[in-house]
Design a protein around this motif. Structure first.
Motif, PDB file in Angstrom:
ATOM      1  N   ASP A  93     102.750 108.128 105.639  1.00 49.50           N
ATOM      2  CA  ASP A  93     103.599 109.121 105.077  1.00 49.50           C
ATOM      3  C   ASP A  93     103.316 109.628 104.731  1.00 49.50           C
ATOM      4  O   ASP A  93     103.587 110.764 103.716  1.00 49.50           O
ATOM      5  CB  ASP A  93     103.763 107.231 104.143  1.00 49.50           C
ATOM      6  CG  ASP A  93     104.281 106.227 104.839  1.00 49.50           C
ATOM      7  OD1 ASP A  93     104.954 106.566 105.905  1.00 49.50           O
ATOM      8  OD2 ASP A  93     104.437 104.993 104.048  1.00 49.50           O
ATOM      9  N   HIS A  94     102.063 110.136 103.609  1.00 45.69           N
ATOM     10  CA  HIS A  94     101.831 111.271 102.573  1.00 45.69           C
ATOM     11  C   HIS A  94     101.313 112.394 103.680  1.00 45.69           C
ATOM     12  O   HIS A  94     102.276 113.521 103.006  1.00 45.69           O
ATOM     13  CB  HIS A  94     100.221 110.893 102.018  1.00 45.69           C
ATOM     14  CG  HIS A  94     100.074 111.688 100.973  1.00 45.69           C
ATOM     15  ND1 HIS A  94     100.781 111.685  99.401  1.00 45.69           N
ATOM     16  CD2 HIS A  94      99.228 112.364 100.182  1.00 45.69           C
ATOM     17  CE1 HIS A  94     101.010 112.616  98.794  1.00 45.69           C
ATOM     18  NE2 HIS A  94      99.724 112.764  99.253  1.00 45.69           N
ATOM     19  N   ASP A  97     104.631 114.057 104.554  1.00 40.24           N
ATOM     20  CA  ASP A  97     105.175 114.218 103.052  1.00 40.24           C
ATOM     21  C   ASP A  97     104.653 115.325 102.288  1.00 40.24           C
ATOM     22  O   ASP A  97     105.502 116.497 102.239  1.00 40.24           O
ATOM     23  CB  ASP A  97     105.706 112.661 101.950  1.00 40.24           C
ATOM     24  CG  ASP A  97     106.337 113.473 100.417  1.00 40.24           C
ATOM     25  OD1 ASP A  97     107.004 114.847 100.235  1.00 40.24           O
ATOM     26  OD2 ASP A  97     105.484 112.951  99.515  1.00 40.24           O
ATOM     27  N   ILE A  98     103.468 115.397 102.567  1.00 42.70           N
ATOM     28  CA  ILE A  98     102.933 116.531 101.693  1.00 42.70           C
ATOM     29  C   ILE A  98     102.341 117.698 102.269  1.00 42.70           C
ATOM     30  O   ILE A  98     102.984 119.018 102.282  1.00 42.70           O
ATOM     31  CB  ILE A  98     101.399 116.708 101.308  1.00 42.70           C
ATOM     32  CG1 ILE A  98     100.400 116.041 102.004  1.00 42.70           C
ATOM     33  CG2 ILE A  98     102.000 115.673 100.434  1.00 42.70           C
ATOM     34  CD1 ILE A  98      99.413 116.104 101.509  1.00 42.70           C
ATOM     35  N   GLU A 107      99.328 113.105  94.683  1.00 47.39           N
ATOM     36  CA  GLU A 107     101.091 112.573  94.111  1.00 47.39           C
ATOM     37  C   GLU A 107     102.434 113.115  95.345  1.00 47.39           C
ATOM     38  O   GLU A 107     101.920 114.178  95.520  1.00 47.39           O
ATOM     39  CB  GLU A 107     101.303 112.818  93.463  1.00 47.39           C
ATOM     40  CG  GLU A 107     102.782 112.674  92.050  1.00 47.39           C
ATOM     41  CD  GLU A 107     102.927 113.075  91.355  1.00 47.39           C
ATOM     42  OE1 GLU A 107     102.885 112.499  90.182  1.00 47.39           O
ATOM     43  OE2 GLU A 107     103.497 114.344  90.971  1.00 47.39           O
ATOM     44  N   GLY A 108     102.824 112.224  95.948  1.00 46.12           N
ATOM     45  CA  GLY A 108     103.606 112.930  96.665  1.00 46.12           C
ATOM     46  C   GLY A 108     105.092 113.572  96.643  1.00 46.12           C
ATOM     47  O   GLY A 108     104.943 113.624  94.426  1.00 46.12           O
ATOM     48  N   SER A 109     105.405 113.616  97.300  1.00 43.79           N
ATOM     49  CA  SER A 109     106.722 114.854  96.144  1.00 43.79           C
ATOM     50  C   SER A 109     107.715 113.949  95.069  1.00 43.79           C
ATOM     51  O   SER A 109     108.771 114.433  94.754  1.00 43.79           O
ATOM     52  CB  SER A 109     107.943 115.915  97.528  1.00 43.79           C
ATOM     53  OG  SER A 109     108.190 114.189  98.721  1.00 43.79           O
ATOM     54  N   ASP A 110     107.672 113.200  96.133  1.00 40.77           N
ATOM     55  CA  ASP A 110     108.909 111.857  95.226  1.00 40.77           C
ATOM     56  C   ASP A 110     108.738 111.412  93.730  1.00 40.77           C
ATOM     57  O   ASP A 110     108.483 110.637  93.087  1.00 40.77           O
ATOM     58  CB  ASP A 110     109.040 110.984  95.831  1.00 40.77           C
ATOM     59  CG  ASP A 110     108.639 110.130  96.526  1.00 40.77           C
ATOM     60  OD1 ASP A 110     107.586 110.320  96.253  1.00 40.77           O
ATOM     61  OD2 ASP A 110     108.912 109.141  97.018  1.00 40.77           O
ATOM     62  N   THR A 112     105.682 109.702  93.896  1.00 39.38           N
ATOM     63  CA  THR A 112     104.748 108.138  94.071  1.00 39.38           C
ATOM     64  C   THR A 112     103.016 108.360  93.820  1.00 39.38           C
ATOM     65  O   THR A 112     102.824 109.476  94.605  1.00 39.38           O
ATOM     66  CB  THR A 112     105.800 107.597  95.339  1.00 39.38           C
ATOM     67  OG1 THR A 112     105.497 108.222  96.447  1.00 39.38           O
ATOM     68  CG2 THR A 112     106.853 107.147  94.811  1.00 39.38           C
ATOM     69  N   ASN A 113     102.418 107.810  94.358  1.00 38.43           N
ATOM     70  CA  ASN A 113     101.356 107.710  94.423  1.00 38.43           C
ATOM     71  C   ASN A 113     100.826 106.937  94.999  1.00 38.43           C
ATOM     72  O   ASN A 113     101.457 106.261  96.165  1.00 38.43           O
ATOM     73  CB  ASN A 113     100.111 107.334  92.834  1.00 38.43           C
ATOM     74  CG  ASN A 113     100.241 105.970  92.614  1.00 38.43           C
ATOM     75  OD1 ASN A 113     100.761 104.801  93.290  1.00 38.43           O
ATOM     76  ND2 ASN A 113     100.880 105.638  91.263  1.00 38.43           N
ATOM     77  N   ARG A 117     102.249 104.113  97.808  1.00 36.64           N
ATOM     78  CA  ARG A 117     101.837 103.964  99.815  1.00 36.64           C
ATOM     79  C   ARG A 117     101.861 103.050 100.205  1.00 36.64           C
ATOM     80  O   ARG A 117     102.008 102.581 101.135  1.00 36.64           O
ATOM     81  CB  ARG A 117     101.360 105.249  99.597  1.00 36.64           C
ATOM     82  CG  ARG A 117     102.361 106.490  99.268  1.00 36.64           C
ATOM     83  CD  ARG A 117     101.835 107.576  99.782  1.00 36.64           C
ATOM     84  NE  ARG A 117     100.322 108.625  99.014  1.00 36.64           N
ATOM     85  CZ  ARG A 117     100.806 108.817  98.892  1.00 36.64           C
ATOM     86  NH1 ARG A 117     101.336 109.159  98.045  1.00 36.64           N
ATOM     87  NH2 ARG A 117      99.061 109.354  97.654  1.00 36.64           N
TER      88      ARG A 117
END
Length: 272
Positions: A93-94, A97-98, A107-110, A112-113, A117
């Motif tokens: 997922d990370h 995203d990144i 930290e994700g673009s939204d 979330t940490n 996840r």
């Protein structure tokens, strides 16, 4: 001497190789010393030139490689990490995203940490951490880059590689908008199925006795008001949430402690 950004990479195969190499360096640290010595011959001043890899301008140059050699010479063997499909999904997922957004953060673009996840797929206990690497396409080079941890005084990523706390690891590798590749490794001490309560009753009882009958030495300001805070706490976040436990919805207070080594400890308290 550089990789071709348009060359198709078998990310699944690379992830499997990386997991094998990580356990190799954990169980036999000295086996990587010849690889590090080979790196020393690839520097031009502080820029590293490796076959199949893009040139890497480092902060510390050969000095950090020599320091890593010394570390491996004194590092004891540790148990291999156990593979976790769920942690690999959290890592994926990370990466997605990144990689898509060109980020380099935990930290994700939204917003979330790491714990957000992980908890999409599995419950975790004790501690968790995350390593991220960019650009490398060879498994052993990824491991060496994490081991050296160039420019980071505390060598957080190295500590995760050789942690005696964590038992499980998940890995994902994928495309990155700016650095061609992105690698994420997620570590946890304990895992259990979603919705399952903690089963480590013995440690809970021992911890309760220790805090109740023996005065705990206060070593940081957080412990003045919160006896649950670990000694190395540098910040704490409190979250209120609902969880399904044993088929029933429960109100949960979650304390997330960030420690000096950038790992997180979590405590979940079920409200009455």
């Amino acid at each position: 001497m550089t990789n071709n950004p348009n060359k198709k990479i078998d990310f699944e195969s690379l992830s499997k190789k990386l997991f094998i190499e990580q356990n190799k360096i954990r169980t036999d640290p000295k086996s990587y010393i010849p690889k590090l010595k080979s790196w020393l011959t690839k520097f031009r001043q502080n820029t590293l030139y490796l076959l199949n890899e893009n040139p890497l301008r480092t902060f510390e140059g050969p000095a950090a490689v020599n320091e890593a050699i010394t570390f491996l010479s004194n590092q004891r063997s540790l148990p291999a990490y156990e593979y976790s499909k769920e942690l690999s999904e959290a890592a994926e997922d990370h990466v997605n995203d990144i990689g898509k957004n060109g980020l380099t953060t935990h930290e994700g673009s939204d917003g979330t940490n790491l714990t957000d996840r992980i908890e999409k797929y599995v419950e975790w206990d004790g501690a968790c951490a995350e390593n991220i690497d960019f650009g490398f396409v060879e498994a052993d080079n990824i491991i060496i880059n994490l081991l050296i941890d160039d420019g980071i005084k505390e060598r957080y990523q190295r500590k995760n590689l050789f942690s005696s706390i964590y038992k499980y690891c998940g890995i994902s590798i994928g495309k990155h908008r700016d650095f061609n590749t992105c690698t994420v490794l997620v570590y946890c001490k304990g895992l259990r199925e979603l919705g399952k309560p903690p089963i480590d009753g013995i440690n809970y009882i021992q911890d309760y006795i220790q805090k109740t009958f023996y005065k705990k030495k206060i070593v940081n300001d957080y412990q003045e008001e919160d006896p649950d805070a670990p000694d190395d706490t540098i910040s704490v976040k409190i979250e209120k949430t609902n969880k399904i436990i044993n088929g029933k919805e429960k109100k949960i207070t979650k304390k997330i402690y960030l420690l000096k080594d950038q790992t997180q400890h979590i405590l979940e308290i079920e409200e009455n």
